[in-house]
Design an enzyme around this catalytic site. Structure first.
Site, PDB file in Angstrom:
ATOM      1  N   GLU A   1       2.380 132.227  93.970  1.00 24.95           N
ATOM      2  CA  GLU A   1       3.257 131.376  94.755  1.00 24.95           C
ATOM      3  C   GLU A   1       4.040 130.410  93.877  1.00 24.95           C
ATOM      4  O   GLU A   1       5.260 130.274  93.989  1.00 24.95           O
ATOM      5  CB  GLU A   1       2.427 130.592  95.781  1.00 24.95           C
ATOM      6  CG  GLU A   1       3.246 129.694  96.691  1.00 24.95           C
ATOM      7  CD  GLU A   1       4.111 130.491  97.634  1.00 24.95           C
ATOM      8  OE1 GLU A   1       5.353 130.361  97.535  1.00 24.95           O
ATOM      9  OE2 GLU A   1       3.578 131.250  98.441  1.00 24.95           O
TER      10      GLU A   1
ATOM     11  N   ASP B   1       8.130 130.447  93.252  1.00 28.40           N
ATOM     12  CA  ASP B   1       8.959 129.334  93.734  1.00 28.40           C
ATOM     13  C   ASP B   1       9.819 128.741  92.620  1.00 28.40           C
ATOM     14  O   ASP B   1      11.018 128.485  92.812  1.00 28.40           O
ATOM     15  CB  ASP B   1       8.071 128.248  94.337  1.00 28.40           C
ATOM     16  CG  ASP B   1       7.441 128.664  95.656  1.00 28.40           C
ATOM     17  OD1 ASP B   1       7.795 129.751  96.156  1.00 28.40           O
ATOM     18  OD2 ASP B   1       6.586 127.928  96.177  1.00 28.40           O
TER      19      ASP B   1
ATOM     20  N   SER C   1       8.115 133.124 101.372  1.00 31.59           N
ATOM     21  CA  SER C   1       8.031 132.290 100.166  1.00 31.59           C
ATOM     22  C   SER C   1       9.138 132.654  99.186  1.00 31.59           C
ATOM     23  O   SER C   1       9.519 131.848  98.351  1.00 31.59           O
ATOM     24  CB  SER C   1       6.684 132.464  99.479  1.00 31.59           C
ATOM     25  OG  SER C   1       5.681 131.723 100.110  1.00 31.59           O
TER      26      SER C   1
ATOM     27  N   ASP D   1      25.904 136.643 109.107  1.00 27.03           N
ATOM     28  CA  ASP D   1      25.129 136.882 110.322  1.00 27.03           C
ATOM     29  C   ASP D   1      24.332 138.180 110.189  1.00 27.03           C
ATOM     30  O   ASP D   1      24.877 139.221 109.837  1.00 27.03           O
ATOM     31  CB  ASP D   1      26.074 136.962 111.519  1.00 27.03           C
ATOM     32  CG  ASP D   1      25.350 136.840 112.851  1.00 27.03           C
ATOM     33  OD1 ASP D   1      24.142 136.519 112.838  1.00 27.03           O
ATOM     34  OD2 ASP D   1      25.997 137.060 113.893  1.00 27.03           O
ATOM     35  N   ILE D   2      23.037 138.100 110.464  1.00 28.32           N
ATOM     36  CA  ILE D   2      22.160 139.270 110.406  1.00 28.32           C
ATOM     37  C   ILE D   2      21.993 139.784 111.826  1.00 28.32           C
ATOM     38  O   ILE D   2      21.508 139.054 112.704  1.00 28.32           O
ATOM     39  CB  ILE D   2      20.793 138.916 109.795  1.00 28.32           C
ATOM     40  CG1 ILE D   2      20.981 138.176 108.464  1.00 28.32           C
ATOM     41  CG2 ILE D   2      19.959 140.177 109.605  1.00 28.32           C
ATOM     42  CD1 ILE D   2      21.767 138.919 107.427  1.00 28.32           C
TER      43      ILE D   2
ATOM     44  N   GLY E   1      25.123 135.967 116.194  1.00 22.93           N
ATOM     45  CA  GLY E   1      24.839 134.544 116.371  1.00 22.93           C
ATOM     46  C   GLY E   1      23.411 134.206 115.988  1.00 22.93           C
ATOM     47  O   GLY E   1      22.697 135.003 115.363  1.00 22.93           O
TER      48      GLY E   1
ATOM     49  N   ASP F   1      19.486 133.720 116.030  1.00 27.14           N
ATOM     50  CA  ASP F   1      18.346 134.413 116.643  1.00 27.14           C
ATOM     51  C   ASP F   1      17.064 133.910 115.981  1.00 27.14           C
ATOM     52  O   ASP F   1      17.098 133.390 114.859  1.00 27.14           O
ATOM     53  CB  ASP F   1      18.484 135.928 116.481  1.00 27.14           C
ATOM     54  CG  ASP F   1      18.600 136.361 115.032  1.00 27.14           C
ATOM     55  OD1 ASP F   1      17.602 136.282 114.307  1.00 27.14           O
ATOM     56  OD2 ASP F   1      19.714 136.758 114.615  1.00 27.14           O
TER      57      ASP F   1
END
Length: 588
Positions: free
Chosen positions: A297, A301, A508, A549-550, A568, A570
């Protein structure tokens, strides 16, 4: 500090002998209680009565509503105060308790033989006070019984209670007392990353080449490198200019820290021009930095936030708080409360990074509401001071496991994640593939049951709810804070761990990547003599055109198909993934 003068303390001590004073503190009312032991935990044993631990008391903040109002005003691009972030002193003045609250709490402590002057920690505004108490003292003060509880999944032991009470008079002065009914620890909470089966034994030369945003190769859909995320989110051509002022922060827990040698290997393999760039290590509350066993992690990061934002100065905060319980009255164990130790530290700093990313979370229902609200309000303080706080949205879709409620009814409902559900942070969901990106199936998203839907997102969320109709009725709270707010790639990230390149997935990946983009936007604004973005959400919901936009993919969980990404906003990918150049033009 606004602590009582000696003559008032003397009066309080005299009042202890007064029957009226005794009656004042012998009228307990339940503050929070569980109907069953939180799932995953089991009672292990009774702690020794003389076992010591640090008790935190969160006092009600006298002008909290004014703080929240100021936060929204300085974060709203349509408001005349936009960008006029508050100083530490201004925030402290708003969150300081009323003098009556201080006097009442001190009187209660004195009644129990505790001198407030002996407090181990006080926030600069005195709204958080930490005292050292024995189990026996805490049980008398909170009218409860503590136990040692064990969490098999993380091999954690904590001292907690199934319920606690406060004198009725204190309920109007105290928000929360810890450690009490919050069983979560950083060890038992979920880090939102996981290794994938694919292992890369060595980086190819082509990995270090820049990629044109106009022609992102299909390989970036499965094997994500710095060149991929730079191209996908249009940051390739930007060169930071405000590195003397702009800063980036990454938080780490669970004895994880980012490894210096691995970062240099990462740069050598993927960003050769940046070899030699380092970051600052800060240890909080016994956090580690041995460099001997780097965490997945932590390395993920720091490597991918810098992959976007380098050479922006970065700080990795290694925060302690997950030691085993030791039944030793002379060696107190840490209270093991997630976030509070780090928040205590960072909010007491005069200057703080303009962008901070965190990649931990848990089911909202496992967090007592009083605790969740108190922590969320601390994130509001960061936003008011001009810091963007991003959180991974989680890796369980609409909920992991059996999704049963813990209120005794055992109903199956979607399980929102906290702190992603806090309305004062920016929650980042996940995507996969390229040309186009689609929602990754584990992207956490949904609607809070604790926090109401903030006005800044109503216009964006309403069309989704209208289109959803009665589907999933009863499984989610349509009036709750909706998340995630945005998204970024979440699969196939090439991360160097102990000198070896591994493939990592999870939101992450998404949060530090998105935070890197925001760090660049802050760099641009600061270099132009403008204020950093600060609390991001009121702005981004007014400029959705700055995001890709996905429109496909879903986040199943709880035995259900989950929500579906579409045109839009979601609750799978939020507003979408960032386009840096578009956002730069919009915030200019």
């Amino acid at each position: 500090m606004l602590w009582l003068p000696a003559f008032v303390v003397g009066l309080v001590q005299l009042s202890i002998a007064n029957p009226l004073a005794s009656k004042r503190w012998n009228d307990p009312a339940v503050k929070h209680a569980w109907v069953e032991t939180p799932r995953g935990w089991e009672f292990h044993s009774a702690p020794p009565p003389d076992h010591l631990f640090d008790m935190r008391i969160g006092l009600k903040q006298n002008k909290l509503e004014e703080l929240i109002s100021s936060l929204y005003e300085v974060s709203d691009p349509a408001h005349e105060r936009y960008g006029q972030h508050l100083s530490k002193e201004e925030v402290d003045a708003l969150v300081a308790p009323h003098p009556d609250s201080l006097e009442t709490v001190e009187s209660w402590l004195q009644y129990h033989g505790i001198n407030p002057a002996d407090a181990r920690f006080r926030s600069t505004a005195s709204e958080w006070v930490t005292i050292r108490v024995s189990v026996a003292q805490a049980e008398r003060m909170l009218d409860t019984k503590y136990g040692v509880y064990y969490h098999a999944g993380s091999d954690s032991y904590v001292v907690r209670t199934m319920e606690y009470s406060l004198p009725r008079e204190l309920h109007s002065h105290v928000d929360v007392v810890t450690p009490t009914t919050y069983f979560g620890t950083m060890r038992s909470m979920r880090s939102t990353s996981f290794l994938k089966p694919q292992t890369v034994t060595g980086a190819e030369d082509s990995f270090a080449l820049e990629i044109s945003p106009l022609a992102v190769p299909a390989s970036c859909g499965t094997t994500v490198t710095p060149a991929c995320v730079r191209a996908m989110y249009n940051t390739t051509s930007y060169v930071p200019r405000a590195t003397g002022t702009n800063k980036l922060g990454i938080t780490g827990y669970l004895e994880e820290f980012a490894n210096d040698a691995d970062l240099q290997t990462f740069f050598k393999d993927f960003l050769p021009a940046d070899v030699g760039t380092t970051f600052t290590h800060v240890q909080v509350n016994g956090g580690l930095n041995t460099q001997s066993d780097p965490g997945v992690e932590a390395n993920l990061d720091i490597q991918y936030s810098l992959a976007i934002a380098v050479p922006t100065p970065a700080t990795f905060y290694s925060t302690g708080g997950s030691p085993p319980f030791v039944a030793d009255s002379n060696t107190p164990t840490n209270t093991n409360e997630p976030y509070l130790d780090w928040l205590d530290f960072i909010l007491n700093q005069t200057t703080i990074p303009q962008t901070i990313s965190t990649s931990y979370g848990d089911d909202e229902q496992t967090v007592p509401e009083d605790y969740a609200v108190s922590v969320c309000n601390l994130f509001a303080q960061l936003g008011a001071r001009g810091t963007t706080v991003t959180f991974s949205s989680g890796d369980d879709g609409v909920g992991g496991g059996n999704c049963l409620t813990n209120d005794g009814t055992n109903k199956v409902i979607f399980q929102p994640a906290f702190p992603a559900s806090c309305p004062f942070v920016t929650a980042v969901g996940g995507t996969t593939k390229v040309n186009p990106e689609v929602a990754v199936d584990f992207s956490g998203g949904g609607f809070s049951r604790y926090f109401a839907q903030p006005s800044y997102q109503t216009a964006a969320v309403s069309p989704f709810l209208t289109g959803l109709g009665t589907k999933f009725a009863g499984l989610y709270n349509a009036t709750g804070r909706a998340y995630p707010d945005v998204a970024a790639a979440a699969e196939g990230f090439q991360v160097v761990i102990s000198g070896r390149t591994e493939s990592v997935a999870g939101t992450s990946c998404s949060s530090p990547t998105f935070a890197g983009v925001i760090a660049l936007l802050n760099d641009f604004l600061i270099s132009e003599g403008k204020a950093p973005l600060g609390f991001l959400n009121p702005l981004i919901y007014t400029i959705p055109s700055g995001f890709n936009d996905i429109v496909s993919g879903s986040n199943p969980g709880c035995g259900q198909a989950g929500f579906t990404a579409g045109v839009g906003w979601d609750p799978v990918t939020g507003l979408g993934t960032p386009d840096f150049l578009s956002l730069q033009a919009l915030v200019a």
